[in-house]
Enzyme design. Structure first.
Site, mmCIF file in Angstrom:
data_model
loop_
_atom_site.group_PDB
_atom_site.id
_atom_site.type_symbol
_atom_site.label_atom_id
_atom_site.label_comp_id
_atom_site.label_asym_id
_atom_site.label_seq_id
_atom_site.Cartn_x
_atom_site.Cartn_y
_atom_site.Cartn_z
ATOM 1 N N GLY A 34 23.995 -8.606 15.732
ATOM 2 C CA GLY A 34 24.080 -9.954 15.810
ATOM 3 C C GLY A 34 24.907 -10.791 14.771
ATOM 4 N N TYR A 35 24.662 -10.655 13.456
ATOM 5 C CA TYR A 35 25.176 -10.990 12.389
ATOM 6 C C TYR A 35 26.675 -10.664 12.282
ATOM 7 C CZ TYR A 35 26.372 -12.796 7.656
ATOM 8 O OH TYR A 35 26.720 -13.238 6.551
ATOM 9 N N ASN A 36 26.807 -9.129 12.189
ATOM 10 C CA ASN A 36 28.219 -8.646 11.975
ATOM 11 C C ASN A 36 29.114 -8.864 13.017
ATOM 12 O OD1 ASN A 36 26.752 -7.404 10.046
ATOM 13 N ND2 ASN A 36 27.085 -5.125 10.686
ATOM 14 N N ASP B 23 17.395 -8.929 14.048
ATOM 15 C CA ASP B 23 18.740 -8.367 14.208
ATOM 16 C C ASP B 23 18.834 -7.006 13.744
ATOM 17 O OD1 ASP B 23 21.534 -8.153 14.587
ATOM 18 O OD2 ASP B 23 21.988 -10.008 13.153
ATOM 19 N N SER C 114 28.994 -11.506 15.101
ATOM 20 C CA SER C 114 29.169 -13.170 15.124
ATOM 21 C C SER C 114 30.188 -13.427 13.927
ATOM 22 C CB SER C 114 27.941 -13.805 14.841
ATOM 23 O OG SER C 114 27.301 -13.869 13.503
#
Length: 242
Positions: free
Chosen positions: A164-166, A96, A168
């Site tokens: 990806g994390y942020n 990521d 999502s």
């Protein structure tokens, strides 16, 4: 067996999830330890029971629809309802990185767990939550999902380049608001919790803030009174800007 309040926490075998089940158990909730690894879940249950907490394992892989359905059926059989759902399970997919560089497979992998898995689990558990008196849904989010914070060049959040994390978790925020609106007036409150950067495998073990401190935010939202907020993102200090 204490069946006064039943709480399911996904991803509950370590870090913040582990502390959420501990704290809910200490408040006399029957806690269902959501774990994709049955043996690991059973080990956590053994620890909780040794502390006098009513706990059982709920084998649950949030990316597997058959696993989710089986868990919901078992909760229905054993308890007939669910009072609290804490959607804690999430990943930072390996690789990521910034929006200009992230691999599409990495992006998809993060969304599959963090968004699709959360929605699938919530949909499966919602009939059980509707059977409870004033149920609560808490989705684990993050300061890194706040467009206000990330859009401020002076804020720490603007420097964390994990698309990806942020992103999502931005999607999780939208799920939270839309579900809160859909369930408004039913007695089911839906909120998102920002536990902060804690000393976990995901947050970095050298971080000063403890998992217990982070868990307290989610537990507060999971135990809101009937007139509590819904459709909001909260951290330890209160409401955060979306």
């Amino acid at each position: 067996m204490n069946t006064d309040k039943i709480a399911l926490v996904t991803g509950a075998t370590k870090g913040i999830g582990r502390q959420i089940v501990q704290q809910l158990g200490e408040l006399d909730y029957t806690v269902l330890v959501g774990s994709r690894d049955l043996a690991r879940g059973q080990a956590v249950v053994k620890e909780l029971v040794a502390d006098g907490i009513d706990a059982t394992v709920a084998e649950l892989e949030v990316t597997d629809e058959s696993s989710i359905r089986a868990a919901a059926a078992e909760i229905e059989r054993a308890y007939g309802r669910l009072d609290v759902l804490v959607n804690n399970a999430a990943i930072i997919a390996e690789g990521d990185t910034a929006a200009s560089e992230i691999g599409l497979d990495v992006l998809r992998r993060g969304y599959e767990t963090n968004v699709v898995g959360l929605v699938a689990t919530t949909q499966a558990m919602l009939p059980l939550l509707r059977k409870a008196d004033r149920a609560r849904i808490v989705n684990l989010s993050t300061e890194l999902s706040s467009l206000t914070r990330v859009g401020d060049p002076a804020a720490r959040a603007s420097t964390v380049r994990m698309l990806g994390y942020n992103s999502s978790k931005v999607a999780v925020n939208m799920v939270t608001v839309m579900l809160a609106n859909e369930l408004r007036g039913t007695g089911i409150l839906v909120n998102a919790a920002d536990p902060g950067k804690c000393a976990t495998e995901m947050g970095g073990l050298d971080t000063a803030r403890t998992p217990a401190q982070g868990a307290a935010v989610a537990v507060r939202l999971a135990t809101l009174p009937a007139d509590g907020p819904t459709g909001e993102l909260h951290n330890e200090d209160g409401r955060l800007p979306w």
